[in-house]
Design a protein around this motif. Sequence first.
Motif, PDB file in Angstrom:
ATOM      1  N   LEU A 181       0.833  -1.200   0.000  1.00  0.00           N
ATOM      2  CA  LEU A 181       0.000   0.000   0.000  1.00  0.00           C
ATOM      3  C   LEU A 181       0.866   1.248   0.000  1.00  0.00           C
ATOM      4  CD1 LEU A 181      -2.778   1.311   0.120  1.00  0.00           C
ATOM      5  CD2 LEU A 181      -2.690   1.122   2.621  1.00  0.00           C
ATOM      6  N   ARG A 182       1.949   1.240   0.757  1.00  0.00           N
ATOM      7  CA  ARG A 182       2.859   2.384   0.772  1.00  0.00           C
ATOM      8  C   ARG A 182       3.481   2.588  -0.605  1.00  0.00           C
ATOM      9  NH1 ARG A 182       7.075   2.359   5.523  1.00  0.00           N
ATOM     10  NH2 ARG A 182       7.374   4.471   4.702  1.00  0.00           N
ATOM     11  N   VAL A 183       3.845   1.481  -1.247  1.00  0.00           N
ATOM     12  CA  VAL A 183       4.410   1.567  -2.596  1.00  0.00           C
ATOM     13  C   VAL A 183       3.381   2.164  -3.551  1.00  0.00           C
ATOM     14  CG1 VAL A 183       5.156   0.214  -4.597  1.00  0.00           C
ATOM     15  CG2 VAL A 183       6.083  -0.292  -2.324  1.00  0.00           C
ATOM     16  N   LEU A 184       2.129   1.701  -3.469  1.00  0.00           N
ATOM     17  CA  LEU A 184       1.063   2.203  -4.337  1.00  0.00           C
ATOM     18  C   LEU A 184       0.877   3.707  -4.155  1.00  0.00           C
ATOM     19  CD1 LEU A 184      -1.351   1.766  -6.258  1.00  0.00           C
ATOM     20  CD2 LEU A 184      -2.737   1.277  -4.222  1.00  0.00           C
ATOM     21  N   ILE A 185       0.862   4.167  -2.930  1.00  0.00           N
ATOM     22  CA  ILE A 185       0.645   5.592  -2.669  1.00  0.00           C
ATOM     23  C   ILE A 185       1.822   6.419  -3.180  1.00  0.00           C
ATOM     24  CG2 ILE A 185       0.457   7.325  -0.827  1.00  0.00           C
ATOM     25  CD1 ILE A 185      -1.220   5.297   0.731  1.00  0.00           C
ATOM     26  N   LEU A 186       3.036   5.918  -3.017  1.00  0.00           N
ATOM     27  CA  LEU A 186       4.198   6.647  -3.523  1.00  0.00           C
ATOM     28  C   LEU A 186       4.197   6.696  -5.050  1.00  0.00           C
ATOM     29  CD1 LEU A 186       6.997   5.426  -1.082  1.00  0.00           C
ATOM     30  CD2 LEU A 186       5.781   7.611  -1.078  1.00  0.00           C
ATOM     31  N   VAL A 187       3.760   5.617  -5.689  1.00  0.00           N
ATOM     32  CA  VAL A 187       3.603   5.627  -7.144  1.00  0.00           C
ATOM     33  C   VAL A 187       2.599   6.703  -7.536  1.00  0.00           C
ATOM     34  CG1 VAL A 187       2.630   4.346  -9.101  1.00  0.00           C
ATOM     35  CG2 VAL A 187       4.258   3.230  -7.570  1.00  0.00           C
ATOM     36  N   ALA A 188       1.475   6.768  -6.815  1.00  0.00           N
ATOM     37  CA  ALA A 188       0.430   7.748  -7.121  1.00  0.00           C
ATOM     38  C   ALA A 188       0.902   9.170  -6.886  1.00  0.00           C
ATOM     39  CB  ALA A 188      -0.812   7.466  -6.273  1.00  0.00           C
ATOM     40  N   ARG A 189       1.847   9.354  -5.979  1.00  0.00           N
ATOM     41  CA  ARG A 189       2.379  10.692  -5.719  1.00  0.00           C
ATOM     42  C   ARG A 189       3.383  11.117  -6.788  1.00  0.00           C
ATOM     43  NH1 ARG A 189       4.633  10.805   0.251  1.00  0.00           N
ATOM     44  NH2 ARG A 189       5.317  12.846  -0.484  1.00  0.00           N
ATOM     45  N   GLY A 190       3.752  10.200  -7.664  1.00  0.00           N
ATOM     46  CA  GLY A 190       4.632  10.553  -8.768  1.00  0.00           C
ATOM     47  C   GLY A 190       6.087  10.215  -8.560  1.00  0.00           C
ATOM     48  N   LEU A 191       6.417   9.431  -7.534  1.00  0.00           N
ATOM     49  CA  LEU A 191       7.814   9.091  -7.283  1.00  0.00           C
ATOM     50  C   LEU A 191       8.280   8.015  -8.264  1.00  0.00           C
ATOM     51  CD1 LEU A 191       7.057  10.540  -4.579  1.00  0.00           C
ATOM     52  CD2 LEU A 191       8.732   9.043  -3.476  1.00  0.00           C
ATOM     53  N   SER A 192       9.535   8.103  -8.630  1.00  0.00           N
ATOM     54  CA  SER A 192      10.148   7.084  -9.483  1.00  0.00           C
ATOM     55  C   SER A 192      10.477   5.865  -8.639  1.00  0.00           C
ATOM     56  CB  SER A 192      11.427   7.623 -10.113  1.00  0.00           C
ATOM     57  OG  SER A 192      12.428   7.761  -9.123  1.00  0.00           O
ATOM     58  N   ASN A 193      10.828   4.759  -9.316  1.00  0.00           N
ATOM     59  CA  ASN A 193      11.244   3.564  -8.577  1.00  0.00           C
ATOM     60  C   ASN A 193      12.460   3.852  -7.706  1.00  0.00           C
ATOM     61  OD1 ASN A 193       9.199   2.057  -9.678  1.00  0.00           O
ATOM     62  ND2 ASN A 193      10.476   1.040 -11.206  1.00  0.00           N
ATOM     63  N   THR A 194      13.379   4.649  -8.225  1.00  0.00           N
ATOM     64  CA  THR A 194      14.572   4.997  -7.453  1.00  0.00           C
ATOM     65  C   THR A 194      14.205   5.786  -6.197  1.00  0.00           C
ATOM     66  OG1 THR A 194      15.948   5.047  -9.451  1.00  0.00           O
ATOM     67  CG2 THR A 194      16.788   6.200  -7.508  1.00  0.00           C
ATOM     68  N   GLN A 195      13.290   6.743  -6.345  1.00  0.00           N
ATOM     69  CA  GLN A 195      12.867   7.545  -5.197  1.00  0.00           C
ATOM     70  C   GLN A 195      12.108   6.707  -4.179  1.00  0.00           C
ATOM     71  OE1 GLN A 195      10.806  10.470  -7.605  1.00  0.00           O
ATOM     72  NE2 GLN A 195      12.338  12.041  -7.147  1.00  0.00           N
ATOM     73  N   ILE A 196      11.301   5.760  -4.660  1.00  0.00           N
ATOM     74  CA  ILE A 196      10.577   4.875  -3.747  1.00  0.00           C
ATOM     75  C   ILE A 196      11.561   4.000  -2.987  1.00  0.00           C
ATOM     76  CG2 ILE A 196       8.941   2.953  -3.603  1.00  0.00           C
ATOM     77  CD1 ILE A 196       7.511   4.139  -6.036  1.00  0.00           C
ATOM     78  N   ALA A 197      12.569   3.511  -3.682  1.00  0.00           N
ATOM     79  CA  ALA A 197      13.592   2.686  -3.030  1.00  0.00           C
ATOM     80  C   ALA A 197      14.274   3.463  -1.914  1.00  0.00           C
ATOM     81  CB  ALA A 197      14.620   2.213  -4.060  1.00  0.00           C
ATOM     82  N   ASP A 198      14.610   4.727  -2.183  1.00  0.00           N
ATOM     83  CA  ASP A 198      15.248   5.567  -1.164  1.00  0.00           C
ATOM     84  C   ASP A 198      14.305   5.820   0.009  1.00  0.00           C
ATOM     85  OD1 ASP A 198      17.519   5.715  -2.697  1.00  0.00           O
ATOM     86  OD2 ASP A 198      17.041   7.674  -3.573  1.00  0.00           O
ATOM     87  N   ALA A 199      13.028   6.060  -0.290  1.00  0.00           N
ATOM     88  CA  ALA A 199      12.054   6.390   0.761  1.00  0.00           C
ATOM     89  C   ALA A 199      11.774   5.199   1.672  1.00  0.00           C
ATOM     90  CB  ALA A 199      10.755   6.884   0.133  1.00  0.00           C
ATOM     91  N   LEU A 200      11.772   3.997   1.107  1.00  0.00           N
ATOM     92  CA  LEU A 200      11.406   2.817   1.885  1.00  0.00           C
ATOM     93  C   LEU A 200      12.602   1.964   2.288  1.00  0.00           C
ATOM     94  CD1 LEU A 200       8.198   1.638  -0.038  1.00  0.00           C
ATOM     95  CD2 LEU A 200       8.385   3.175   1.931  1.00  0.00           C
ATOM     96  N   GLY A 201      13.805   2.346   1.879  1.00  0.00           N
ATOM     97  CA  GLY A 201      14.988   1.580   2.235  1.00  0.00           C
ATOM     98  C   GLY A 201      15.041   0.227   1.548  1.00  0.00           C
ATOM     99  N   LEU A 202      14.577   0.187   0.291  1.00  0.00           N
ATOM    100  CA  LEU A 202      14.558  -1.055  -0.472  1.00  0.00           C
ATOM    101  C   LEU A 202      15.535  -0.956  -1.640  1.00  0.00           C
ATOM    102  CD1 LEU A 202      10.676  -1.519  -0.693  1.00  0.00           C
ATOM    103  CD2 LEU A 202      12.231  -2.684   0.882  1.00  0.00           C
TER     104      LEU A 202
END
Length: 242
Positions: free
Chosen positions: A172-193
Amino acid sequence: MTIRVLLADDQEMVRAALRAVIDRRDDLCVVGDAADGEQAVAAALRLRPDVVVMDVRMPGMTGVEATRRVLADWPHADPPPRVLVLTTFDLDEYVHSALRAGAGGFLLKNSPPDQLAHAIRVVAAGEAMLAPSVTHRLISAFTALPPGLVSGVAPPAPGRHARIGSLTERELRVLILVARGLSNTQIADALGLTLANVKSRVNRVLTRLGLENRVQAAILVHEAGLLPTVAGEVRAEGGEGP
C-alpha cells in the motif's frame, strides 16, 4: 549506451529545437523525425528507435493513433520503442488515451530542456515519466470528465477499490508513492529497499489491482480517497519522474 530518439511533431521549428536539446547530450541521439502520425509510424518501424518523442496533436493521424499503431504493428523481434508524449495538456484530453494506448509517459511542451532529456532517459529505462504536479492535473482532469467522453478510457473495474484492502502495508505504501509521482529509485530511497525489489513490488501491485500503468494507479488511489493532497506533497520538476 546511446539512446536513439525519433521526433514526431508537425512543426518544423519544434522538431529543430528538440533535436538541438537532445543532440547536446552525449547519451542521446536523434535518428530521425516525422511531421505527422503516419510518418511517425513508418519511421519508427524503419529506424527502430529506443524512444519516440510524440506530439499529440498532428494533422491526419494523431499521436494517440500513431502510438497505438507503432506498438500494435511492431514487426521486429526486439521490443518496440517507448513513447514519450508531448502535450500542452490544458487542451489535450487525448493524453489519457495516449497513455492507455501504451505511451510511457507525457511531458509538457514548455518543460525545461534538462527535464526533456531526463524524461527520455526515464522512459527508455522502462519507467513512466509523470512529474508529480502534472500527475495531479491529469487526475483532476480525468475525474472531471463524464464517463466515456475520452476514447479508450475505461471506468474502474468493479471491486477494484476493494482490492486495495488486500494489499500488504508495504504494498500500500508503494502504491501511494507511485500515485504521488515518485520514481522507482525515489521509492527505493524512501522505503529503504533495493531498486530491483521496488520494481518487483510495483509490478505485483499493478497486477493484483488489475492496472495497466502508473497513471491508472494514481487515478485509483485518488478515487479511493487515499491521496487528497497530491499537489504540493512532492515537487520534482526537473528531478526524477516515476
